[in-house]
Design an enzyme around this catalytic site. Structure first.
Site, PDB file in Angstrom:
ATOM      1  N   ASP A  49      -0.833  -0.857  -2.228  1.00  0.00           N
ATOM      2  CA  ASP A  49      -0.761  -2.174  -3.210  1.00  0.00           C
ATOM      3  C   ASP A  49      -0.326  -3.753  -2.052  1.00  0.00           C
ATOM      4  O   ASP A  49      -0.521  -4.926  -2.919  1.00  0.00           O
ATOM      5  CB  ASP A  49      -0.203  -2.359  -4.193  1.00  0.00           C
ATOM      6  CG  ASP A  49       0.819  -1.911  -4.256  1.00  0.00           C
ATOM      7  OD1 ASP A  49       1.828  -1.347  -3.589  1.00  0.00           O
ATOM      8  OD2 ASP A  49       1.824  -2.385  -5.848  1.00  0.00           O
ATOM      9  N   ARG A 253       2.802  -7.756  -9.277  1.00  0.00           N
ATOM     10  CA  ARG A 253       1.690  -7.441  -8.934  1.00  0.00           C
ATOM     11  C   ARG A 253       1.418  -8.942  -9.651  1.00  0.00           C
ATOM     12  O   ARG A 253       1.402  -9.131 -10.033  1.00  0.00           O
ATOM     13  CB  ARG A 253       1.319  -6.254  -9.024  1.00  0.00           C
ATOM     14  CG  ARG A 253       1.461  -4.695  -8.223  1.00  0.00           C
ATOM     15  CD  ARG A 253       0.336  -5.380  -6.965  1.00  0.00           C
ATOM     16  NE  ARG A 253      -0.475  -4.353  -7.822  1.00  0.00           N
ATOM     17  CZ  ARG A 253      -0.980  -3.391  -8.667  1.00  0.00           C
ATOM     18  NH1 ARG A 253      -0.199  -2.472  -8.006  1.00  0.00           N
ATOM     19  NH2 ARG A 253      -2.015  -2.919  -9.303  1.00  0.00           N
ATOM     20  N   PRO A 336       5.546   5.763   1.031  1.00  0.00           N
ATOM     21  CA  PRO A 336       5.315   4.584   0.476  1.00  0.00           C
ATOM     22  C   PRO A 336       6.571   3.645   0.477  1.00  0.00           C
ATOM     23  O   PRO A 336       5.714   2.743   0.176  1.00  0.00           O
ATOM     24  CB  PRO A 336       4.032   4.422  -0.739  1.00  0.00           C
ATOM     25  CG  PRO A 336       4.825   5.753  -1.395  1.00  0.00           C
ATOM     26  CD  PRO A 336       5.355   6.657  -0.635  1.00  0.00           C
TER      27      PRO A 336
END
Length: 640
Positions: A49, A253, A336
């Site tokens: 993301d 987000r 990540p």
């Protein structure tokens, strides 16, 4: 079962971000390409993301409206990062750090966050807008791959054979689990080149027999997308949190979501006492609450969660006979926590596909070896930095956790993508001539060309060229230099002549243009005979004069090529911009009275810096790469 046979220049296996980036290149260059994927649809939730500024620059280089424009319309911009550390009996904010990626080396884009599915959709929308473009062929499963080694050296051949088969329904399975009742007839795809972008469990990599080297630790993290219900003051700011109960990284987000990376703890060395399938969303929240004490945390909606084991693995090579290539997670996997995976994966395929186009167009396959050289080096550096970042999160409160800004400086430029530098190859000239032991044994006839970086002291050979504001000479529009460096497959020569106020300089520059467009010029010999002169190499001028001081159309045609259907190309001559306070000459370290020539590769990386008037060296550089064989010179068109 019956079978059919087809031929394609490039077959892309895997339609994730890396595969879609490859498809965007192929579409822009009008390459005969296909992209297939086993899944029936794009990613909907979860996965990667984070997007960094270099990735957005690349996205902006495709089409109009650009992919980056669509991304920015949805994404959450990361303006600040807060570091929280353990003090006595709770966590406290130790630092607030400005993200500042848009300030790095002439970039103009910030760091943003957006779910992978939306990133993929932006690429799909671009491909849809691009008329005769590539379309993803879904539920299509590769079964067999064979490379005819006797034909790999023949640039006209289709030496790679891939057998593919399509599911009859929406049920997905691995190739060894698919029954004949669920399959249609086999199709045999004969390809000049194949690119595997099919993820960490890559079918393509396994079909080639390539191994991933590296290790998996006994440390485990959860990743979770949720709408948090919390009194934590920095819940909408990216955070790194260290407490005695573990570590968390957060990333705000779109749509009110926040991504949490939560340290779960360690298992035994064998990992047999850790079963990720038993970890629930509530289990993750319970651990996160302990880490974030004294702040509260709850949730009503969890969009997605997963559990991963920290580790770094790297393939030994990224290509096979320079006919089958691998990119992204197919050749490098890591944690990540650095937010680099999707970015590096897309940058892999961005590095490759224009080289395939060039090899097909010129017959010069030697440039393809640079993919492995350039991207393997980047992946190795990624492994080192990811290991350091993983240790930072796994080791608990430390000096680094209370001085995060200083720690972050060691990897910020690399992660942003702007500091990636490719070493000298046929595509990037060295500063000095190679010593005897470094001669190109495979290409002994090629002459080594040396750059003169002292003519542009702030440009770095092998790095992407920074973007600063310039003024279009004809339209007076102030634009970023990158707007003239779109991903179309073109090479660019950026000429910096300084001022034309002296008649001698203007006349000498006119002579330079006449030499560039002469029949025996390298620009001509690198271009198919009947194609426009700017089909392969575009020449851009950036001068320092007032726009009204001279008539730019009196310069030779190569500086503003004429096309009967479009008129002059008014997007090739620029003045350095003063109205906005930027000076591209100063930014690049170019002395106005001397000037220079800068060659920029199709992927915007600086390939050569030389004397403005030295066309002999410039020509040798290009002819090493782009000189066409006789049968290619006679072609009536060119796909770039």
């Amino acid at each position: 079962m019956s079978s059919s046979t087809s031929e394609v220049d490039l077959l892309i296996i895997g339609a994730g971000p890396a595969g879609l980036m490859a498809a965007a290149w192929a579409s822009s260059c009008k390459l005969n390409a296909r992209i297939i994927d086993e899944k029936d649809a794009r990613v909907r939730t979860g996965q990667a993301d984070g997007l960094h500024c270099r990735t957005l620059e690349i996205m902006d280089s495709f089409g109009s409206p650009s992919i980056a424009h669509e991304i920015l319309g949805q994404a959450c911009v990361i303006k600040e990062i807060s570091s929280w550390a353990w003090y006595e009996d709770c966590i406290e904010r130790s630092e607030s750090i400005r993200s500042g990626e848009e300030d790095l080396l002439g970039s103009r884009y910030p760091q943003v966050s957006l779910c992978q599915g939306s990133v993929e959709q932006a690429f799909l929308n671009f491909l849809e807008r691009d008329g005769d473009s590539i379309r993803i062929e879904r539920n299509l499963t590769p079964l067999r791959l064979h490379v005819d080694q006797a034909q790999v050296g023949d640039h006209h051949a289709y030496p790679v054979e891939v057998h593919v088969q399509q599911l009859r329904d929406d049920e997905l399975a691995s190739p060894d689990q698919i029954s004949d009742s669920k399959m249609t007839a086999v199709e045999i795809v004969r390809a000049k080149y194949v690119l595997g972008t099919d993820g960490a469990h890559s079918w393509t990599r396994k079909a080639l027999g390539l191994r991933m080297e590296g290790d998996r630790t006994n440390k485990h993290f959860a990743v979770m997308d949720l709408i948090p219900l919390s009194d934590f003051p920095d819940i909408r700011i990216s955070c790194v949190i260290h407490s005695l109960s573990g570590s968390i990284m957060t990333l705000p987000r779109e749509g009110g979501l926040v991504r949490f990376y939560v340290q779960l703890g360690e298992s035994s060395i064998t990992g047999r006492d850790f079963d990720r399938s038993t970890v629930s969303a509530d289990d993750i929240i319970k651990i996160a609450r302990k880490i974030m004490h004294p702040y509260t945390l709850d949730y009503d909606h969890c969009d997605w969660f997963s559990v991963y084991t920290v580790g770094q693995r790297l393939a030994e090579i990224f290509s096979h006979h320079d006919r089958v290539f691998l990119a992204g997670d197919a050749v490098h996997t890591h944690s990540p926590t650095m937010g680099a995976g999707m970015n590096v994966s897309m940058q892999d395929s961005y590095n490759l596909v224009w080289k395939i186009v060039t090899a097909i167009r010129t017959g010069n396959r030697s440039i393809l070896a640079t993919y492995n050289t350039e991207r393997l080096a980047v992946a190795k550096e990624l492994m080192v930095k990811d290991r350091a970042m993983s240790d930072f999160y796994c080791d608990g409160p430390s000096v680094n956790s209370k001085s995060y800004q200083k720690f972050r400086e060691d990897f910020r430029d690399f992660v942003s993508g702007v500091a990636v530098q490719y070493s000298p190859t046929i595509l990037t000239s060295p500063v000095e001539k190679d010593p005897p032991e470094h001669k190109d044994i495979q290409q002994p006839h090629r002459q080594k060309i040396s750059s003169m970086p002292s003519l542009a002291t702030n440009l770095v050979l092998g790095q992407r060229i920074p973007s600063y504001l310039v003024t279009n000479h004809f339209t007076a529009e102030v634009v970023h230099l990158h707007s003239a460096l779109k991903s179309t497959g073109h090479w660019r020569i950026l000429l910096f002549p300084g001022t034309f106020s002296g008649r001698y300089v203007f006349e000498r520059y006119c002579d330079l243009g006449q030499r560039l467009e002469a029949p025996n010029s390298f620009v001509r010999t690198c271009t198919p005979i009947s194609a426009p002169i700017d089909s392969i190499i575009e020449v851009l001028t950036i001068h320092t004069d007032d726009r009204n001081d001279f008539d730019a159309l009196s310069l030779p045609n190569i500086f503003h090529p004429w096309r009967a259907d479009k008129g002059h190309q008014y997007w090739r001559i620029f003045a350095k911009d003063n109205d906005q306070g930027e000076d591209v000459y100063k930014a690049f370290g170019i002395y106005e009275r001397i000037g220079c020539a800068v060659v920029v590769r199709p992927d915007q990386h600086v390939a050569y810096i030389g004397d403005l008037w030295d066309l002999e060296s410039l020509g040798r550089f290009f002819e090493n790469i782009l000189a066409l064989k006789n049968d290619e010179r006679d072609r009536k068109g060119v796909n770039v």
